[in-house]
Scaffold this active site. Structure first.
Site, short mmCIF file in Angstrom:
data_model
loop_
_atom_site.label_atom_id
_atom_site.label_comp_id
_atom_site.label_asym_id
_atom_site.label_seq_id
_atom_site.Cartn_x
_atom_site.Cartn_y
_atom_site.Cartn_z
N CYS A 2 35.03 29.83 43.90
CA CYS A 2 34.38 28.53 43.76
C CYS A 2 33.33 28.58 42.66
O CYS A 2 32.59 29.55 42.53
CB CYS A 2 33.70 28.03 45.03
SG CYS A 2 34.78 27.96 46.44
N ARG A 28 36.98 30.26 38.51
CA ARG A 28 36.49 30.77 39.80
C ARG A 28 37.21 30.14 40.99
O ARG A 28 37.04 30.59 42.12
CB ARG A 28 34.99 30.51 39.92
CG ARG A 28 34.16 31.16 38.84
CD ARG A 28 32.71 30.82 39.02
NE ARG A 28 32.19 31.37 40.26
CZ ARG A 28 31.65 32.57 40.40
NH1 ARG A 28 31.56 33.36 39.37
NH2 ARG A 28 31.21 32.97 41.58
N TRP A 72 38.06 27.11 45.65
CA TRP A 72 39.12 28.02 46.06
C TRP A 72 39.03 28.03 47.58
O TRP A 72 38.06 28.55 48.14
CB TRP A 72 38.91 29.42 45.49
CG TRP A 72 40.05 30.35 45.70
CD1 TRP A 72 41.12 30.53 44.88
CD2 TRP A 72 40.25 31.26 46.80
NE1 TRP A 72 41.97 31.47 45.40
CE2 TRP A 72 41.47 31.93 46.57
CE3 TRP A 72 39.52 31.56 47.95
CZ2 TRP A 72 41.97 32.89 47.45
CZ3 TRP A 72 40.03 32.50 48.83
CH2 TRP A 72 41.24 33.16 48.58
N ASN A 96 29.18 27.68 47.78
CA ASN A 96 30.09 28.76 47.43
C ASN A 96 29.76 29.93 48.34
O ASN A 96 28.63 30.42 48.31
CB ASN A 96 29.89 29.15 45.96
CG ASN A 96 30.64 30.42 45.60
OD1 ASN A 96 31.66 30.74 46.20
ND2 ASN A 96 30.14 31.15 44.61
N GLY A 97 30.71 30.34 49.15
CA GLY A 97 30.45 31.47 50.05
C GLY A 97 31.18 31.28 51.35
O GLY A 97 32.13 30.49 51.45
N GLU A 463 48.71 49.46 37.59
CA GLU A 463 48.03 48.36 36.91
C GLU A 463 49.05 47.42 36.28
O GLU A 463 48.92 46.19 36.33
CB GLU A 463 47.05 48.92 35.87
CG GLU A 463 46.51 47.92 34.85
CD GLU A 463 45.87 46.68 35.46
OE1 GLU A 463 45.61 46.65 36.67
OE2 GLU A 463 45.67 45.71 34.70
N LYS A 467 49.39 43.38 36.87
CA LYS A 467 49.31 42.40 35.78
C LYS A 467 50.54 41.51 35.77
O LYS A 467 50.46 40.30 35.63
CB LYS A 467 49.16 43.18 34.46
CG LYS A 467 48.40 42.53 33.41
CD LYS A 467 46.88 42.68 33.48
CE LYS A 467 46.25 42.40 34.79
NZ LYS A 467 45.00 43.05 35.03
N GLU A 470 50.73 39.15 38.99
CA GLU A 470 49.79 38.04 39.15
C GLU A 470 50.02 36.90 38.16
O GLU A 470 49.76 35.75 38.50
CB GLU A 470 48.32 38.51 39.13
CG GLU A 470 47.78 38.96 37.81
CD GLU A 470 46.33 39.42 37.88
OE1 GLU A 470 45.54 38.85 38.64
OE2 GLU A 470 45.98 40.36 37.14
N HIS A 486 62.43 60.10 45.72
CA HIS A 486 62.18 60.26 47.15
C HIS A 486 62.33 58.95 47.92
O HIS A 486 61.85 58.84 49.03
CB HIS A 486 60.77 60.85 47.37
CG HIS A 486 60.62 62.20 46.75
ND1 HIS A 486 61.25 63.33 47.25
CD2 HIS A 486 59.94 62.61 45.64
CE1 HIS A 486 60.94 64.38 46.49
NE2 HIS A 486 60.15 63.96 45.50
N LYS A 576 39.11 34.19 39.98
CA LYS A 576 38.61 35.28 39.15
C LYS A 576 37.73 36.24 39.93
O LYS A 576 37.90 37.45 39.84
CB LYS A 576 37.83 34.70 37.96
CG LYS A 576 37.31 35.74 36.98
CD LYS A 576 38.43 36.42 36.25
CE LYS A 576 37.95 37.46 35.26
NZ LYS A 576 39.05 38.37 34.90
C1 AGP Z 1 42.85 41.67 37.90
O1 AGP Z 1 43.78 41.27 36.97
C2 AGP Z 1 42.83 40.94 39.14
N1 AGP Z 1 42.65 39.55 38.95
C3 AGP Z 1 42.02 41.51 40.30
O2 AGP Z 1 42.79 42.55 40.81
C4 AGP Z 1 40.59 42.03 40.02
O3 AGP Z 1 40.63 43.16 39.22
C5 AGP Z 1 39.91 42.36 41.37
O4 AGP Z 1 39.81 41.20 42.13
C6 AGP Z 1 38.55 43.00 41.20
O5 AGP Z 1 37.64 42.13 40.58
P1 AGP Z 1 36.28 42.65 39.97
O6 AGP Z 1 36.60 43.60 38.88
O7 AGP Z 1 35.59 41.41 39.50
O8 AGP Z 1 35.54 43.34 41.10
#
Ligand code: AGP
Length: 581
Positions: A2, A28, A72, A96-97, A463, A467, A470, A486, A576
């Site tokens: 948010c 956000r 969100w 927000n929270g 990673e 990527k 998402e 395995h 984010k």
């Molecule tokens: C990354 O591409 C993701 N959107 C997500 O995994 C992110 O890295 C994770 O939520 C951690 O966020 P931060 O680095 O702000 O703590």
């Protein structure tokens, strides 16, 4: 999650300013939005809708104060009723929270016909009730805050009382000081076009803004607090897309500079971080998502350059190991946003047990940066796309430098990283992007993608999977190269796409095992191999190879999303900064 934004001042278009500010905070949260203004006649009308605020052109005109929210969803589905602001009697607010005990407070509270399923409306009811009992606006906010268990950043407008009140506990709020107006936002880019002079609101503090007048006080005692004005070095262009179609590709290309900037720390600060690590007996690197994969890469950096075995744990799994945390433990927190709830909780609980916190974040005003004993900024500049790219490589660069410094090899570490930075600079050009796009075209209609890597490239396989998942919604999964035989190899069919990170003999043997079961092999490596059906070249970066290897994967993920008609900056169901547990 948010984004919240407020403005109060010598302006007649406060609603439009909030609209523009919220658009900059949309990363956000983007499932609904809402804005409330103080109309010249004194009442507070609200406009709110489900959907993205980026599509909204016009809101109220003629107001000098307004608050807004980009949501969100946590409590309650994505509906217009659940969108903020919420209004009860004289009170209009955004939040927000997470208000964890809202159900109990709702049951104990005054009778009210609730219009939404949110925790936030309960706060509005509480404050309105306290005002009706005769409390001042500040007292009402303080008393309501006492009842809240959880995290909040609140913006409150009250009919009949000029100005906007804000309070925080655990969710970010930054005050922007204009000449004749004041802003409050979850993040600096929201008001950067108007001012770069800020005050940071800390936990359990509140502020009353009224035009250029700003008064800070304690949320617990009401005592007035003095704050220093701070100039932030961010530039407006850094937080804008410029000529790029999306933030994600802009931020990928910014890696031409960000890696060099990330390691541009005074030796003294790096040494302070190392002293903290070396003064402790146990070291836990804790992070979430992509930041966790960067921390996993650090496990290999430390093993190689300082012969230290570090523990790397996703923050959400850390509770099982908290018994080992004590005053001799160092917790290393890696986070782009510095606000991730799972991580923040571990740090707060660790600090209560006496552990020391070394944090690496991209937001110096963030809660994690502010509670850390030592903070190493990663200096990547604002990262707006939900998928982390430039912050990831910046985190990895600092972690690499730290590992080298821990092994008394800081100068060597800097030298390697300078060459990584130069190599990435050379790699990031339109021709290379075209080549990666061609590979994306080959696999854009696949429903599954496997990625393998060995050693420090194994975390990069994980990673790569995050990527691709998402932003493209393709089912991507990463494995240690040696593990596929395995179990996972049973999933390989004719044409299954497999990304192979690296070109060492053992990984190539694993790739051959995949190929002989029909897999299409896409090599991501420094040298070409016969078994590759496609090849994405990565420059040779020695011990820091994992940092360079992640770059083509970011470009591949981006183009998969675009080719599949998706918005890579705002993937579904994500936000984010994940400020909920
Ligand atoms: C990354 O591409 C993701 N959107 C997500 O995994 C992110 O890295 C994770 O939520 C951690 O966020 P931060 O680095 O702000 O703590």
């Amino acid at each position: 999650m948010c984004g919240i934004f407020a403005v109060s001042g010598e302006t007649s278009d406060a609603g439009m300013r909030v609209l523009e500010g919220l658009k900059k905070l949309e990363y956000r949260g983007y499932d609904s939005w809402g804005i409330a203004v103080r109309a010249p006649e004194g009442h507070v009308p609200i406009e709110k809708e489900i959907g993205k605020i980026s599509h909204v052109e016009q809101v109220f005109v003629d107001a000098h104060e307004a608050i807004g929210h980009s949501r969100w969803a946590t409590h309650g589905g994505v509906t217009r009723e659940n969108a903020h602001p919420h209004q009860v009697g004289r009170v209009t607010l955004v939040h927000n929270g997470i208000f964890e005990n809202y159900k109990e407070v709702k049951e104990e509270g005054p009778d009210h016909a609730f219009l939404s399923e949110t925790d936030t409306e309960v706060i509005a009811v509480m404050i309105n009730h306290l005002l009706e009992e005769g409390k001042s606006s500040e007292e009402a906010l303080r008393t309501a805050a006492e009842k809240i268990i959880g995290r909040f950043a609140l913006l409150v407008m009250i009919e009949g009382i000029s100005g906007i009140l804000a309070a925080r506990r655990g969710s970010p709020l930054i005050i922007g000081r204009g000449e004749e107006e004041t802003f409050i936002a979850s993040d600096i880019p929201a008001f950067l076009a108007h001012t770069n002079v800020v005050n940071y609101l800390d936990d359990d503090e509140m502020v009353h803004i009224d035009g250029a007048k700003v008064q800070f006080s304690s949320l617990q005692t009401g005592e007035l607090i003095e704050k220093r004005n701070i100039e932030v070095p961010w530039k407006v262009e850094e937080a804008e897309k410029g000529d790029y179609p999306h933030f994600m590709i802009k931020e990928i290309f910014e890696q031409k500079e960000t890696i060099a900037r990330a390691i541009n720390h005074e030796d003294a600060l790096v040494e302070e971080a190392i002293e903290l690590l070396q003064s402790c007996n146990g070291v836990y690197f804790v992070a979430c998502g992509t930041a966790h994969k960067a921390a996993m890469a650090a496990e290999y950096f430390f093993a190689k350059f300082s012969h230290r075995k570090i523990n790397v744990v996703p923050a959400s799994e850390m509770p099982s190991f908290e018994q080992f945390i004590n005053e001799k433990t160092a917790i290393v927190a890696v986070s782009q946003s510095g606000e991730t709830a799972d991580l923040l909780e571990i740090l707060e609980r660790g600090q209560k047990k006496g552990a020391k916190v070394l944090a690496m974040t991209n937001v110096e005003s963030s809660t994690i940066a502010r509670i850390a004993d030592v903070h190493l900024p990663i200096n990547a500049g604002p990262e707006k796309a939900v998928a982390s790219t430039k912050a990831t490589t910046a985190q990895m660069a600092i972690l690499f430098l730290l590992a080298c410094a821990d092994g008394n090899r800081m100068n060597e570490g800097r030298q390697i990283l300078r060459s990584v930075s130069g190599n990435i600079n050379d790699l990031l050009n339109p021709r290379y992007e075209d080549l990666v796009r061609t590979v994306a075209q080959e696999i854009m209609n696949h429903s599954t993608l496997f990625i393998i890597g060995r050693g420090s490239l194994y975390p990069m396989a994980l990673e790569a999977a995050i990527k691709i998942q998402e932003v493209s919604y393709i089912h991507a999964q990463g494995f240690p190269a040696g593990e596929i035989k395995h179990g996972p190899i049973a999933l390989i069919e004719e044409g299954t796409a497999c990304l192979v990170l690296g070109d060492d003999q053992e990984t190539l043997s694993n790739a051959t095992e995949l190929k002989s079961r029909g897999a299409m092999i896409i090599g991501v490596s420094t040298t070409q191999a016969d078994i590759f059906d496609h090849w994405l070249r990565v420059p040779d970066c020695g011990g820091a190879q994992s940092i360079a290897t992640v770059v083509p994967i970011q470009i591949l993920a981006y183009h998969l999303a675009v080719l599949r008609g998706l918005d890579p900056d705002m993937p579904r169901n994500l936000a984010k900064s994940v400020t909920v547990k």
